[in-house]
Design a protein around this motif. Structure first.
Motif, PDB file in Angstrom:
ATOM      1  N   ASP A  87       0.824  -1.211   0.000  1.00 59.79           N
ATOM      2  CA  ASP A  87       0.000   0.000   0.000  1.00 59.79           C
ATOM      3  C   ASP A  87       0.861   1.266   0.000  1.00 59.79           C
ATOM      4  O   ASP A  87       1.807   1.389   0.787  1.00 59.79           O
ATOM      5  N   GLY A  88       0.519   2.194  -0.888  1.00 61.48           N
ATOM      6  CA  GLY A  88       1.160   3.502  -0.903  1.00 61.48           C
ATOM      7  C   GLY A  88       2.452   3.582  -1.690  1.00 61.48           C
ATOM      8  O   GLY A  88       2.989   4.684  -1.875  1.00 61.48           O
ATOM      9  N   VAL A  89       2.958   2.447  -2.179  1.00 62.94           N
ATOM     10  CA  VAL A  89       4.252   2.471  -2.865  1.00 62.94           C
ATOM     11  C   VAL A  89       4.241   3.339  -4.121  1.00 62.94           C
ATOM     12  O   VAL A  89       5.138   4.182  -4.300  1.00 62.94           O
ATOM     13  N   PRO A  90       3.284   3.201  -5.042  1.00 60.67           N
ATOM     14  CA  PRO A  90       3.325   4.062  -6.231  1.00 60.67           C
ATOM     15  C   PRO A  90       3.294   5.552  -5.889  1.00 60.67           C
ATOM     16  O   PRO A  90       4.052   6.346  -6.459  1.00 60.67           O
ATOM     17  N   GLU A  91       2.430   5.913  -4.949  1.00 60.21           N
ATOM     18  CA  GLU A  91       2.335   7.325  -4.560  1.00 60.21           C
ATOM     19  C   GLU A  91       3.649   7.822  -3.954  1.00 60.21           C
ATOM     20  O   GLU A  91       4.100   8.943  -4.243  1.00 60.21           O
ATOM     21  N   ASN A  92       4.266   6.989  -3.121  1.00 60.48           N
ATOM     22  CA  ASN A  92       5.520   7.402  -2.480  1.00 60.48           C
ATOM     23  C   ASN A  92       6.679   7.470  -3.464  1.00 60.48           C
ATOM     24  O   ASN A  92       7.533   8.364  -3.371  1.00 60.48           O
ATOM     25  N   LEU A  93       6.716   6.546  -4.416  1.00 60.37           N
ATOM     26  CA  LEU A  93       7.746   6.625  -5.452  1.00 60.37           C
ATOM     27  C   LEU A  93       7.553   7.891  -6.284  1.00 60.37           C
ATOM     28  O   LEU A  93       8.526   8.577  -6.631  1.00 60.37           O
ATOM     29  N   GLY A  94       6.299   8.187  -6.597  1.00 61.60           N
ATOM     30  CA  GLY A  94       6.023   9.412  -7.336  1.00 61.60           C
ATOM     31  C   GLY A  94       6.469  10.651  -6.583  1.00 61.60           C
ATOM     32  O   GLY A  94       7.000  11.593  -7.169  1.00 61.60           O
ATOM     33  N   ARG A  95       6.263  10.639  -5.267  1.00 65.61           N
ATOM     34  CA  ARG A  95       6.677  11.777  -4.438  1.00 65.61           C
ATOM     35  C   ARG A  95       8.197  11.943  -4.452  1.00 65.61           C
ATOM     36  O   ARG A  95       8.709  13.072  -4.516  1.00 65.61           O
ATOM     37  N   LEU A  96       8.923  10.832  -4.386  1.00 65.29           N
ATOM     38  CA  LEU A  96      10.382  10.915  -4.467  1.00 65.29           C
ATOM     39  C   LEU A  96      10.809  11.581  -5.765  1.00 65.29           C
ATOM     40  O   LEU A  96      11.670  12.473  -5.768  1.00 65.29           O
ATOM     41  N   ARG A  97      10.224  11.152  -6.853  1.00 64.11           N
ATOM     42  CA  ARG A  97      10.607  11.695  -8.156  1.00 64.11           C
ATOM     43  C   ARG A  97      10.231  13.174  -8.270  1.00 64.11           C
ATOM     44  O   ARG A  97      10.969  13.963  -8.881  1.00 64.11           O
ATOM     45  N   GLU A  98       9.121  13.559  -7.684  1.00 63.76           N
ATOM     46  CA  GLU A  98       8.736  14.974  -7.676  1.00 63.76           C
ATOM     47  C   GLU A  98       9.755  15.822  -6.929  1.00 63.76           C
ATOM     48  O   GLU A  98       9.918  17.016  -7.214  1.00 63.76           O
ATOM     49  N   HIS A  99      10.443  15.203  -5.961  1.00 67.74           N
ATOM     50  CA  HIS A  99      11.452  15.909  -5.181  1.00 67.74           C
ATOM     51  C   HIS A  99      12.863  15.720  -5.740  1.00 67.74           C
ATOM     52  O   HIS A  99      13.854  15.947  -5.046  1.00 67.74           O
ATOM     53  N   GLY A 100      12.943  15.299  -6.995  1.00 65.77           N
ATOM     54  CA  GLY A 100      14.234  15.274  -7.672  1.00 65.77           C
ATOM     55  C   GLY A 100      15.049  14.011  -7.516  1.00 65.77           C
ATOM     56  O   GLY A 100      16.233  13.994  -7.885  1.00 65.77           O
ATOM     57  N   TRP A 101      14.442  12.940  -7.006  1.00 66.13           N
ATOM     58  CA  TRP A 101      15.173  11.689  -6.837  1.00 66.13           C
ATOM     59  C   TRP A 101      15.207  10.901  -8.149  1.00 66.13           C
ATOM     60  O   TRP A 101      14.224  10.833  -8.873  1.00 66.13           O
ATOM     61  N   ARG A 102      16.373  10.309  -8.427  1.00 66.18           N
ATOM     62  CA  ARG A 102      16.485   9.287  -9.464  1.00 66.18           C
ATOM     63  C   ARG A 102      16.279   7.937  -8.792  1.00 66.18           C
ATOM     64  O   ARG A 102      16.787   7.712  -7.683  1.00 66.18           O
ATOM     65  N   THR A 103      15.552   7.064  -9.446  1.00 65.92           N
ATOM     66  CA  THR A 103      15.175   5.801  -8.823  1.00 65.92           C
ATOM     67  C   THR A 103      15.533   4.627  -9.737  1.00 65.92           C
ATOM     68  O   THR A 103      15.448   4.730 -10.962  1.00 65.92           O
ATOM     69  N   ALA A 104      15.922   3.514  -9.112  1.00 67.12           N
ATOM     70  CA  ALA A 104      16.243   2.299  -9.860  1.00 67.12           C
ATOM     71  C   ALA A 104      15.657   1.099  -9.142  1.00 67.12           C
ATOM     72  O   ALA A 104      15.511   1.094  -7.915  1.00 67.12           O
ATOM     73  N   LEU A 105      15.338   0.078  -9.913  1.00 68.71           N
ATOM     74  CA  LEU A 105      14.879  -1.201  -9.370  1.00 68.71           C
ATOM     75  C   LEU A 105      15.941  -2.245  -9.685  1.00 68.71           C
ATOM     76  O   LEU A 105      16.351  -2.388 -10.846  1.00 68.71           O
ATOM     77  N   LEU A 106      16.382  -2.966  -8.661  1.00 66.44           N
ATOM     78  CA  LEU A 106      17.379  -4.019  -8.825  1.00 66.44           C
ATOM     79  C   LEU A 106      16.844  -5.273  -8.147  1.00 66.44           C
ATOM     80  O   LEU A 106      16.784  -5.352  -6.920  1.00 66.44           O
ATOM     81  N   THR A 107      16.420  -6.241  -8.961  1.00 70.20           N
ATOM     82  CA  THR A 107      15.774  -7.426  -8.409  1.00 70.20           C
ATOM     83  C   THR A 107      16.385  -8.697  -8.980  1.00 70.20           C
ATOM     84  O   THR A 107      16.626  -8.794 -10.193  1.00 70.20           O
ATOM     85  N   ASN A 108      16.656  -9.655  -8.107  1.00 72.46           N
ATOM     86  CA  ASN A 108      17.102 -10.959  -8.565  1.00 72.46           C
ATOM     87  C   ASN A 108      15.915 -11.710  -9.160  1.00 72.46           C
ATOM     88  O   ASN A 108      14.858 -11.794  -8.552  1.00 72.46           O
ATOM     89  N   GLY A 109      16.105 -12.268 -10.334  1.00 70.70           N
ATOM     90  CA  GLY A 109      15.021 -12.948 -11.030  1.00 70.70           C
ATOM     91  C   GLY A 109      15.018 -12.554 -12.493  1.00 70.70           C
ATOM     92  O   GLY A 109      15.653 -11.566 -12.892  1.00 70.70           O
TER      93      GLY A 109
END
Length: 218
Positions: A87-109
């Motif tokens: 719950d809330g992950v998409p909204e929180n990721l969006g908020r990070l990006r609005e505040h200038g964060w670069r984001t990456a996903l690193l997953t085994n699989g």
């Protein structure tokens, strides 16, 4: 600090363990295993054995017509579709990006295994996606993190790693100069090993930490 954060997927941004339980519930309902059967499945999940042993025990217990390997394939086909976004992950990721964060996903699989878990437009919130089993190395190998670094065009050192695995996520990232947030899921922090910079029970607690730290660089 640098506004760059790398996230793990399973049991960090999505509830993979919960997806396993939902598959057990489906299986018990479809095959009329009853409450006792569901209890057996849930207990089997907790046993510290290989997946092969788990599926063999299930087949033997209920006399399924499938072989253990066939039942395991059924699981892998269905399980990713039962995994839910925290719950809330998409909204929180969006908020990070609005505040200038670069984001990456690193997953085994592999990508074909992990993509079905990424519902709610999850993939759209990342500058970089890396599915390590399609690459030359998996976490915690440094090369897995270096792939993200090269694709993001942003150095790992000074950035952040958020994940639920102390070995794969926390130790792997700390060795490359990243700050770390361990998503404990309520587990106690063991003695010894590399300590995370922050410990949270669920990932929603990680976002305020990142936003607060990032505010000091604005």
């Amino acid at each position: 600090m640098k506004k760059f954060v790398v996230f793990d997927l399973d049991d960090t941004l999505v509830d993979s363990v919960g997806g396993i339980d939902r598959w057990f519930v489906e299986l018990s309902e479809q095959r009329a295993l009853g409450a006792e059967g569901l209890s057996f499945l849930r207990a089997e999940q907790q046993r510290p054995v290989s997946p092969e042993e788990t599926f063999r025990a299930i087949v033997d217990r209920f006399g399924f017509s499938e072989s253990p390997s066939e039942l395991r394939r059924l699981f892998w086909h269905r399980w990713p579709h039962l995994v839910q976004t925290v719950d809330g992950v998409p909204e929180n990721l969006g908020r990070l990006r609005e505040h200038g964060w670069r984001t990456a996903l690193l997953t085994n699989g592999r990508e074909d295994q992990q993509r079905p878990k990424m519902r709610d437009g999850l993939g759209d919130y990342f500058d970089v996606l890396c599915f390590t089993h399609d690459e030359v190395a998996s976490k915690p190998h440094p090369e897995a993190f270096r792939i993200v670094e090269r694709r993001a065009g942003t150095a790992l050192r000074g950035g952040w790693m958020v994940g639920d695995s102390l070995e794969d996520d926390i130790e792997g990232a700390a060795a490359l100069g990243m700050s770390t947030i361990w998503v404990s899921g309520g587990r106690d922090l063991p003695t010894g090993g590399v300590l995370p910079d922050e410990v949270v029970k669920t990932v929603d607690e990680a976002f305020p930490i990142l936003l607060a730290r990032g505010a000091h660089t604005s």
